[in-house]
Design a protein around this motif. Structure first.
Motif, PDB file in Angstrom:
ATOM      1  N   SER A   1       0.816  -1.168  -0.012  1.00 44.65           N
ATOM      2  CA  SER A   1      -0.088  -0.092   0.169  1.00 44.65           C
ATOM      3  C   SER A   1       0.624   1.250   0.154  1.00 44.65           C
ATOM      4  O   SER A   1       0.711   2.240  -0.708  1.00 44.65           O
ATOM      5  CB  SER A   1      -0.875  -0.127   1.057  1.00 44.65           C
ATOM      6  N   GLN A   2       1.688   1.182   0.842  1.00 46.56           N
ATOM      7  CA  GLN A   2       2.979   2.352   0.653  1.00 46.56           C
ATOM      8  C   GLN A   2       3.485   2.777  -0.416  1.00 46.56           C
ATOM      9  O   GLN A   2       3.594   3.694  -1.100  1.00 46.56           O
ATOM     10  CB  GLN A   2       3.907   2.374   1.913  1.00 46.56           C
ATOM     11  N   ALA A   3       3.887   1.446  -1.137  1.00 44.67           N
ATOM     12  CA  ALA A   3       4.649   1.379  -2.351  1.00 44.67           C
ATOM     13  C   ALA A   3       3.649   2.147  -3.441  1.00 44.67           C
ATOM     14  O   ALA A   3       4.072   3.149  -4.162  1.00 44.67           O
ATOM     15  CB  ALA A   3       5.119   0.110  -2.760  1.00 44.67           C
ATOM     16  N   ARG A   4       2.373   1.509  -3.198  1.00 46.43           N
ATOM     17  CA  ARG A   4       1.479   2.095  -4.416  1.00 46.43           C
ATOM     18  C   ARG A   4       1.303   3.703  -4.039  1.00 46.43           C
ATOM     19  O   ARG A   4       1.217   4.409  -5.255  1.00 46.43           O
ATOM     20  CB  ARG A   4       0.101   1.545  -4.413  1.00 46.43           C
ATOM     21  N   TYR A   5       1.043   4.041  -2.882  1.00 49.62           N
ATOM     22  CA  TYR A   5       0.532   5.301  -2.757  1.00 49.62           C
ATOM     23  C   TYR A   5       1.886   6.433  -3.091  1.00 49.62           C
ATOM     24  O   TYR A   5       1.998   7.304  -3.627  1.00 49.62           O
ATOM     25  CB  TYR A   5       0.401   5.546  -1.154  1.00 49.62           C
ATOM     26  N   ARG A   6       3.087   6.058  -2.822  1.00 51.52           N
ATOM     27  CA  ARG A   6       4.310   6.883  -3.040  1.00 51.52           C
ATOM     28  C   ARG A   6       4.473   6.869  -4.539  1.00 51.52           C
ATOM     29  O   ARG A   6       4.882   8.040  -4.861  1.00 51.52           O
ATOM     30  CB  ARG A   6       5.645   6.139  -2.496  1.00 51.52           C
ATOM     31  N   HIS A   7       4.260   6.041  -5.314  1.00 47.13           N
ATOM     32  CA  HIS A   7       4.267   6.135  -6.724  1.00 47.13           C
ATOM     33  C   HIS A   7       3.107   7.019  -7.256  1.00 47.13           C
ATOM     34  O   HIS A   7       3.391   7.741  -8.054  1.00 47.13           O
ATOM     35  CB  HIS A   7       4.259   4.734  -7.529  1.00 47.13           C
ATOM     36  N   PHE A   8       1.911   6.982  -6.698  1.00 45.15           N
ATOM     37  CA  PHE A   8       0.967   7.750  -6.950  1.00 45.15           C
ATOM     38  C   PHE A   8       1.251   9.225  -6.863  1.00 45.15           C
ATOM     39  O   PHE A   8       1.036   9.940  -7.691  1.00 45.15           O
ATOM     40  CB  PHE A   8      -0.334   7.416  -6.115  1.00 45.15           C
ATOM     41  N   GLN A   9       1.953   9.572  -5.843  1.00 42.03           N
ATOM     42  CA  GLN A   9       2.308  10.909  -5.481  1.00 42.03           C
ATOM     43  C   GLN A   9       3.223  11.196  -6.521  1.00 42.03           C
ATOM     44  O   GLN A   9       3.185  12.511  -6.957  1.00 42.03           O
ATOM     45  CB  GLN A   9       2.967  11.128  -4.004  1.00 42.03           C
ATOM     46  N   GLU A  10       3.965  10.548  -7.072  1.00 42.70           N
ATOM     47  CA  GLU A  10       4.881  10.787  -8.020  1.00 42.70           C
ATOM     48  C   GLU A  10       4.250  11.191  -9.625  1.00 42.70           C
ATOM     49  O   GLU A  10       4.445  12.115 -10.149  1.00 42.70           O
ATOM     50  CB  GLU A  10       6.024   9.942  -8.335  1.00 42.70           C
ATOM     51  N   VAL A  11       3.512  10.149  -9.771  1.00 41.70           N
ATOM     52  CA  VAL A  11       2.609  10.276 -11.022  1.00 41.70           C
ATOM     53  C   VAL A  11       1.733  11.383 -11.065  1.00 41.70           C
ATOM     54  O   VAL A  11       1.470  12.306 -12.014  1.00 41.70           O
ATOM     55  CB  VAL A  11       1.792   8.768 -11.374  1.00 41.70           C
ATOM     56  N   SER A  12       0.905  11.524  -9.933  1.00 43.48           N
ATOM     57  CA  SER A  12       0.061  12.590  -9.758  1.00 43.48           C
ATOM     58  C   SER A  12       0.697  14.227  -9.736  1.00 43.48           C
ATOM     59  O   SER A  12      -0.162  15.076 -10.037  1.00 43.48           O
ATOM     60  CB  SER A  12      -0.944  12.575  -8.421  1.00 43.48           C
ATOM     61  N   ASP A  13       1.901  14.390  -9.785  1.00 40.28           N
ATOM     62  CA  ASP A  13       2.633  15.527  -9.771  1.00 40.28           C
ATOM     63  C   ASP A  13       2.900  15.862 -11.484  1.00 40.28           C
ATOM     64  O   ASP A  13       3.042  16.956 -11.667  1.00 40.28           O
ATOM     65  CB  ASP A  13       4.085  15.529  -9.323  1.00 40.28           C
ATOM     66  N   ALA A  14       2.791  14.895 -12.395  1.00 40.93           N
ATOM     67  CA  ALA A  14       2.971  15.114 -13.494  1.00 40.93           C
ATOM     68  C   ALA A  14       1.695  14.868 -14.307  1.00 40.93           C
ATOM     69  O   ALA A  14       1.513  15.893 -15.310  1.00 40.93           O
ATOM     70  CB  ALA A  14       3.878  13.988 -14.211  1.00 40.93           C
ATOM     71  N   ILE A  15       0.550  14.207 -13.911  1.00 41.59           N
ATOM     72  CA  ILE A  15      -0.488  14.142 -14.523  1.00 41.59           C
ATOM     73  C   ILE A  15      -1.832  14.167 -13.577  1.00 41.59           C
ATOM     74  O   ILE A  15      -1.779  13.640 -12.459  1.00 41.59           O
ATOM     75  CB  ILE A  15      -0.707  12.902 -15.395  1.00 41.59           C
ATOM     76  N   PRO A  16      -2.866  14.639 -14.087  1.00 37.39           N
ATOM     77  CA  PRO A  16      -3.960  14.937 -13.167  1.00 37.39           C
ATOM     78  C   PRO A  16      -4.641  13.451 -12.995  1.00 37.39           C
ATOM     79  O   PRO A  16      -5.208  13.055 -14.133  1.00 37.39           O
ATOM     80  CB  PRO A  16      -5.021  15.926 -13.815  1.00 37.39           C
ATOM     81  N   ILE A  17      -4.929  13.071 -11.926  1.00 37.33           N
ATOM     82  CA  ILE A  17      -5.431  11.721 -11.692  1.00 37.33           C
ATOM     83  C   ILE A  17      -5.679  11.330 -10.157  1.00 37.33           C
ATOM     84  O   ILE A  17      -5.085  11.917  -9.301  1.00 37.33           O
ATOM     85  CB  ILE A  17      -4.184  10.446 -11.990  1.00 37.33           C
ATOM     86  N   SER A  18      -6.804  10.766 -10.051  1.00 35.16           N
ATOM     87  CA  SER A  18      -7.133  10.416  -8.780  1.00 35.16           C
ATOM     88  C   SER A  18      -6.559   9.110  -8.080  1.00 35.16           C
ATOM     89  O   SER A  18      -6.167   8.504  -8.889  1.00 35.16           O
ATOM     90  CB  SER A  18      -8.875  10.353  -8.725  1.00 35.16           C
ATOM     91  N   PHE A  19      -6.384   9.298  -7.022  1.00 34.47           N
ATOM     92  CA  PHE A  19      -5.905   7.735  -6.415  1.00 34.47           C
ATOM     93  C   PHE A  19      -6.729   6.655  -6.785  1.00 34.47           C
ATOM     94  O   PHE A  19      -6.391   5.561  -7.128  1.00 34.47           O
ATOM     95  CB  PHE A  19      -5.887   7.926  -4.887  1.00 34.47           C
TER      96      PHE A  19
END
Length: 134
Positions: A95-113
């Motif tokens: 879960s932490q791995a998924r959320y950390r990567h989400f934080q990186e991706v969401s900095d570049a593209i608009p996406i909901s968790f």
């Protein structure tokens, strides 16, 4: 051990080559003197006149690896795949791995968790796998 871990960029395996190896401190003072006396550090060069960079020695890397094993460091390497692109993430759980990567991706593209979770997968990396872009 925290200084060594910080200087190396908090790697999963401190005995392997890391992207960084440096700790900056005042050239004069108790911290610099402590590092100069330690077998875990080697003097670097002076910076900006009154600072000095120190580098972790192989002995320091080995000591950190032993310490992390002793305390049972929970960090592991996970592979998070999003839209077909795999990235390595160091985390304590899926879960932490998924959320950390989400934080990186969401900095570049608009996406909901929620959307990110639906379009991504997470697995524990095989210990023989090399590191991908993080």
């Amino acid at each position: 051990m925290d200084r060594i871990d910080h200087a190396l960029g908090r790697p999963l395996d401190p005995t392997q080559e890391t992207d960084r190896n440096g700790f900056l401190t005042s050239y004069e003072g108790p911290e610099a003197e402590e590092l100069r006396r330690s077998p875990y550090w080697t003097d670097g060069r002076r910076w900006l006149g009154d600072s000095e960079a120190f580098h972790v020695t192989d002995c320091g890397r080995a000591a950190l690896a032993a310490y992390l094993e002793k305390i049972g460091d929970p960090h592991r390497k996970f592979v998070v795949t999003f839209d077909g692109h795999a990235s390595d993430v160091i985390a304590t759980g899926r879960s932490q791995a998924r959320y950390r990567h989400f934080q990186e991706v969401s900095d570049a593209i608009p996406i909901s968790f929620r959307d990110f979770c639906q379009r991504s997968s997470v697995r524990v990396a095989d210990v023989r796998e090399g590191l991908r872009d993080r």
